[in-house]
Design a protein around this motif. Structure first.
Motif, mmCIF file in Angstrom:
data_model
loop_
_atom_site.group_PDB
_atom_site.id
_atom_site.type_symbol
_atom_site.label_atom_id
_atom_site.label_comp_id
_atom_site.label_asym_id
_atom_site.label_seq_id
_atom_site.Cartn_x
_atom_site.Cartn_y
_atom_site.Cartn_z
ATOM 1 N N ALA A 144 0.836 -1.206 0.000
ATOM 2 C CA ALA A 144 0.000 0.000 0.000
ATOM 3 C C ALA A 144 0.870 1.255 0.000
ATOM 4 C CB ALA A 144 -0.926 -0.015 1.217
ATOM 5 N N ALA A 145 1.946 1.253 0.765
ATOM 6 C CA ALA A 145 2.855 2.394 0.796
ATOM 7 C C ALA A 145 3.515 2.614 -0.568
ATOM 8 C CB ALA A 145 3.920 2.194 1.868
ATOM 9 N N GLN A 146 3.806 1.519 -1.259
ATOM 10 C CA GLN A 146 4.418 1.635 -2.584
ATOM 11 C C GLN A 146 3.502 2.383 -3.548
ATOM 12 O OE1 GLN A 146 7.318 1.654 -4.126
ATOM 13 N NE2 GLN A 146 7.786 -0.534 -4.280
ATOM 14 N N ALA A 147 2.208 2.091 -3.492
ATOM 15 C CA ALA A 147 1.250 2.769 -4.367
ATOM 16 C C ALA A 147 1.223 4.269 -4.087
ATOM 17 C CB ALA A 147 -0.141 2.163 -4.180
ATOM 18 N N LEU A 148 1.266 4.653 -2.819
ATOM 19 C CA LEU A 148 1.237 6.065 -2.454
ATOM 20 C C LEU A 148 2.510 6.792 -2.897
ATOM 21 C CD1 LEU A 148 -0.264 5.793 1.146
ATOM 22 C CD2 LEU A 148 -1.427 6.560 -0.941
ATOM 23 N N VAL A 149 3.643 6.142 -2.715
ATOM 24 C CA VAL A 149 4.921 6.773 -3.063
ATOM 25 C C VAL A 149 5.017 7.020 -4.566
ATOM 26 C CG1 VAL A 149 7.415 6.393 -3.162
ATOM 27 C CG2 VAL A 149 6.163 5.888 -1.063
ATOM 28 N N VAL A 150 4.722 6.000 -5.366
ATOM 29 C CA VAL A 150 4.799 6.149 -6.818
ATOM 30 C C VAL A 150 3.759 7.152 -7.310
ATOM 31 C CG1 VAL A 150 4.481 4.937 -9.014
ATOM 32 C CG2 VAL A 150 5.787 3.864 -7.174
ATOM 33 N N GLY A 151 2.571 7.133 -6.694
ATOM 34 C CA GLY A 151 1.521 8.060 -7.106
ATOM 35 C C GLY A 151 1.830 9.509 -6.809
ATOM 36 N N SER A 152 2.816 9.781 -5.949
ATOM 37 C CA SER A 152 3.144 11.165 -5.616
ATOM 38 C C SER A 152 3.773 11.905 -6.794
ATOM 39 C CB SER A 152 4.093 11.206 -4.412
ATOM 40 O OG SER A 152 5.396 10.751 -4.760
ATOM 41 N N ILE A 153 4.394 11.187 -7.729
ATOM 42 C CA ILE A 153 5.061 11.857 -8.857
ATOM 43 C C ILE A 153 4.059 12.488 -9.818
ATOM 44 C CG2 ILE A 153 6.465 11.465 -10.911
ATOM 45 C CD1 ILE A 153 8.245 9.704 -9.324
ATOM 46 N N PRO A 154 3.051 11.741 -10.311
ATOM 47 C CA PRO A 154 2.092 12.414 -11.194
ATOM 48 C C PRO A 154 1.337 13.553 -10.499
ATOM 49 C CG PRO A 154 1.396 10.165 -10.699
ATOM 50 C CD PRO A 154 2.803 10.298 -10.247
ATOM 51 N N LEU A 155 1.112 13.436 -9.195
ATOM 52 C CA LEU A 155 0.460 14.516 -8.467
ATOM 53 C C LEU A 155 1.344 15.765 -8.435
ATOM 54 C CD1 LEU A 155 -1.140 12.600 -5.447
ATOM 55 C CD2 LEU A 155 -2.290 13.523 -7.474
ATOM 56 N N ALA A 156 2.630 15.578 -8.144
ATOM 57 C CA ALA A 156 3.549 16.713 -8.126
ATOM 58 C C ALA A 156 3.703 17.318 -9.508
ATOM 59 C CB ALA A 156 4.906 16.262 -7.590
ATOM 60 N N ASP A 157 3.712 16.466 -10.537
ATOM 61 C CA ASP A 157 3.840 16.960 -11.908
ATOM 62 C C ASP A 157 2.618 17.786 -12.294
ATOM 63 O OD1 ASP A 157 5.190 16.878 -14.592
ATOM 64 O OD2 ASP A 157 3.301 15.909 -15.123
ATOM 65 N N ALA A 158 1.428 17.310 -11.891
ATOM 66 C CA ALA A 158 0.202 18.046 -12.211
ATOM 67 C C ALA A 158 0.177 19.409 -11.526
ATOM 68 C CB ALA A 158 -1.019 17.228 -11.813
ATOM 69 N N ALA A 159 0.782 19.470 -10.325
ATOM 70 C CA ALA A 159 0.827 20.741 -9.592
ATOM 71 C C ALA A 159 1.973 21.633 -10.048
ATOM 72 C CB ALA A 159 0.951 20.462 -8.096
ATOM 73 N N GLY A 160 2.827 21.125 -10.937
ATOM 74 C CA GLY A 160 3.947 21.909 -11.437
ATOM 75 C C GLY A 160 5.108 22.022 -10.477
ATOM 76 N N HIS A 161 5.216 21.052 -9.539
ATOM 77 C CA HIS A 161 6.273 21.122 -8.530
ATOM 78 C C HIS A 161 7.216 19.914 -8.582
ATOM 79 C CE1 HIS A 161 4.401 24.607 -6.821
ATOM 80 N NE2 HIS A 161 3.280 23.946 -6.526
ATOM 81 N N LEU A 162 7.222 19.190 -9.684
ATOM 82 C CA LEU A 162 8.089 18.016 -9.777
ATOM 83 C C LEU A 162 9.535 18.445 -9.990
ATOM 84 C CD1 LEU A 162 8.292 14.933 -9.842
ATOM 85 C CD2 LEU A 162 7.951 15.049 -12.319
ATOM 86 N N THR A 163 10.426 17.936 -9.169
ATOM 87 C CA THR A 163 11.856 18.234 -9.268
ATOM 88 C C THR A 163 12.656 16.948 -9.331
ATOM 89 O OG1 THR A 163 12.189 18.242 -6.869
ATOM 90 C CG2 THR A 163 11.515 20.324 -7.910
ATOM 91 N N ARG A 164 13.926 17.091 -9.704
ATOM 92 C CA ARG A 164 14.791 15.915 -9.721
ATOM 93 C C ARG A 164 14.994 15.360 -8.313
ATOM 94 N NH1 ARG A 164 20.434 16.467 -12.820
ATOM 95 N NH2 ARG A 164 19.018 17.496 -14.277
ATOM 96 N N GLY A 165 15.018 16.243 -7.317
ATOM 97 C CA GLY A 165 15.134 15.784 -5.942
ATOM 98 C C GLY A 165 13.967 14.907 -5.529
ATOM 99 N N HIS A 166 12.753 15.296 -5.940
ATOM 100 C CA HIS A 166 11.572 14.476 -5.651
ATOM 101 C C HIS A 166 11.718 13.101 -6.297
ATOM 102 C CE1 HIS A 166 6.848 14.273 -5.667
ATOM 103 N NE2 HIS A 166 7.406 13.170 -5.216
ATOM 104 N N LEU A 167 12.214 13.091 -7.532
ATOM 105 C CA LEU A 167 12.408 11.826 -8.238
ATOM 106 C C LEU A 167 13.386 10.931 -7.494
ATOM 107 C CD1 LEU A 167 11.504 10.587 -11.016
ATOM 108 C CD2 LEU A 167 13.728 11.302 -11.876
ATOM 109 N N TYR A 168 14.453 11.503 -6.993
ATOM 110 C CA TYR A 168 15.447 10.717 -6.276
ATOM 111 C C TYR A 168 14.890 10.192 -4.946
ATOM 112 C CZ TYR A 168 18.969 12.477 -9.560
ATOM 113 O OH TYR A 168 19.698 12.771 -10.688
ATOM 114 N N VAL A 169 14.080 11.013 -4.266
ATOM 115 C CA VAL A 169 13.468 10.552 -3.009
ATOM 116 C C VAL A 169 12.533 9.371 -3.268
ATOM 117 C CG1 VAL A 169 11.850 11.179 -1.166
ATOM 118 C CG2 VAL A 169 13.678 12.756 -1.810
ATOM 119 N N VAL A 170 11.751 9.463 -4.332
ATOM 120 C CA VAL A 170 10.862 8.359 -4.690
ATOM 121 C C VAL A 170 11.663 7.105 -5.011
ATOM 122 C CG1 VAL A 170 9.244 7.530 -6.446
ATOM 123 C CG2 VAL A 170 8.947 9.794 -5.447
ATOM 124 N N ALA A 171 12.781 7.273 -5.726
ATOM 125 C CA ALA A 171 13.625 6.115 -6.049
ATOM 126 C C ALA A 171 14.125 5.435 -4.782
ATOM 127 C CB ALA A 171 14.804 6.553 -6.918
#
Length: 433
Positions: A88-115
């Motif tokens: 369940a946590a995996q679904a939330l973590v991966v889903g945070s990227i499209p949400l951040a992208d939609a809000a215009g706040h996606l950064t490389r740092g966010h990508l690395y944290v998700v990784a």
């Protein structure tokens, strides 16, 4: 928890069927996520060779560091609850990227944290599932069960890369991760349906986490074949880690492969893995687990040379050939090693041994990935890919060196906290990561 009766088909045993379904959903989500993250780093956030390699390194690093602790956790907590929480946590973590992208706040740092977080969850789940399988099927059927689980996992992987490539082309890599998150939700529902008996805690003889880790290490040290496989696998992963980290950047930037071609190479690998899973049991029983590992290790190491060869020949065809060859040989290697590990370990130590073995195998992956990315930025992709292939082949060749000791038994030690008496070596199996 009762295991499947010896005279009953595994496909009629509900817990085992649920584990197979979990593997399909998990692999689908993982393949979409891996492809989308890599393409997002390269094409969306402007990452160079080192930045692209960092995504892979950060995905594997938590597994290398935390797997032993995950093994201790697996042996001590309610197993089904842990599986549900992690998926369940995996679904939330991966889903945070499209949400951040939609809000215009996606950064490389966010990508690395998700990784990093996604990697920690993935490898905790891997240890937990290795600990769960021997509680579902008897020891004598582990080879067939591991082969079936691998086939189930890779059947999901066949469509995952191609689907990921299509989704990236249609909606972009960030939104494509919504499909990866949805697959993890399905996975969580499947593990939730596992029997509650998996939540029964096993008695623990070790009084502290350190004692628990020592008891798991004693099993690995007391099994010469398993020990040799782990060390050789770590070396092979050092070379393959560099090649894997550079693969997407090399294929898209230097070879100019399209997204669908890149996805197709991953899909072909998955198809070859299914074939390897179907052949693994018969091949390992005919030649022996150790001999199967020796042969397949060499083939896998040699196959790595097909990646840099793509710069001098038909690139798409050579990468397809690499994925087929490595998919077949690597699968037999992985199944043989996992089966050996499980057969050599008592039930109450499965998590700790799986965690320790996974940690050793994964430690060299981020080292190879970061080292390969840094060297590629300096020397170029092809020289680094050639060097990484040479490292992989030499490491696999060490499996053919004589193993000193007595003939090895795969019977779990009666006193798991004390080192098992050394046995004369025979032949171990091994795994890739």
């Amino acid at each position: 928890m009762a295991t499947a009766p010896a005279d009953t088909s595994l496909w009629r045993h509900r817990p085992f069927v649920l584990l197979c379904g979990e593997q399909i959903a998990s692999s689908l989500g993982r393949q979409i996520t891996a492809l989308a993250l890599a393409l997002l780093a390269v094409t969306g956030l402007g990452a160079g060779p080192f930045g692209a390699a960092a995504v892979l390194a950060l995905t594997y690093l938590p597994g290398a560091v935390l797997s032993p602790l995950a093994g201790v956790l697996v042996d001590r907590v309610r197993l089904r609850n842990l599986l549900v929480t992690v998926t369940a946590a995996q679904a939330l973590v991966v889903g945070s990227i499209p949400l951040a992208d939609a809000a215009g706040h996606l950064t490389r740092g966010h990508l690395y944290v998700v990784a990093v977080v996604s990697g920690a969850l993935t490898f905790t789940l891997s240890v937990a599932l290795q600990g769960a399988l021997p509680r579902v099927v008897p020891s004598g059927r582990l080879l067939g069960a591991n082969s079936a689980l691998t086939a189930a996992r890779t059947s999901g992987q066949i469509g995952g890369p191609a689907l990921g490539g299509v989704l990236v082309g249609l909606v972009g890599p960030a939104r494509a991760l919504l499909a990866g998150g949805a697959a993890y939700v399905v996975e969580a529902l499947l593990v939730l349906a596992l029997p509650a008996a998996l939540n029964i805690r096993r008695k623990q003889g070790a009084r502290s986490p350190l004692d628990a880790l020592r008891s798991g290490l004693a099993v690995v040290r007391g099994q010469p074949r398993l020990r040799r496989m782990v060390l050789s696998g770590a070396g092979l992963n050092l070379g393959s880690g560099a090649a894997t980290a550079l693969y997407v950047f090399y294929a898209t930037r230097e070879l100019a492969l399209s997204a669908w071609q890149l996805g197709a190479t991953y899909a072909v690998y998955s198809a070859a893995t299914v074939a390897g899973a179907l052949l693994a049991g018969r091949f390992a029983r005919t030649t022996g687990l150790w001999r199967a590992t020796q042969v397949c290790g060499l083939v896998a190491g040699a196959a790595a040379f097909l990646i840099p060869a793509a710069s001098f020949g038909p690139a798409f065809a050579l990468l397809l050939a690499y994925q087929v060859t490595y998919g077949l040989s690597g699968t037999v290697w992985m199944i043989s090693m996992t089966t050996t590990q499980q057969q050599a370990t008592s039930e109450d130590l499965q998590g700790r041994v799986a965690g320790l073995v996974q940690s050793v195998l994964l430690t060299t992956v981020p080292v190879g990935a970061l080292g390969g990315g840094a060297l590629a930025a300096w020397l170029g992709n092809v020289p680094v890919l050639l060097g990484s292939a040479a490292v992989a082949l030499v490491s696999a060749a060490t499996l053919w060196a004589p193993v000193s000791g007595a003939a090895e038994s795969l019977t779990p030690p009666r006193h798991p906290q004390a080192p098992a008496a050394p046995h004369v070596p025979g032949r171990p199996p091994q795994e890739r990561s």
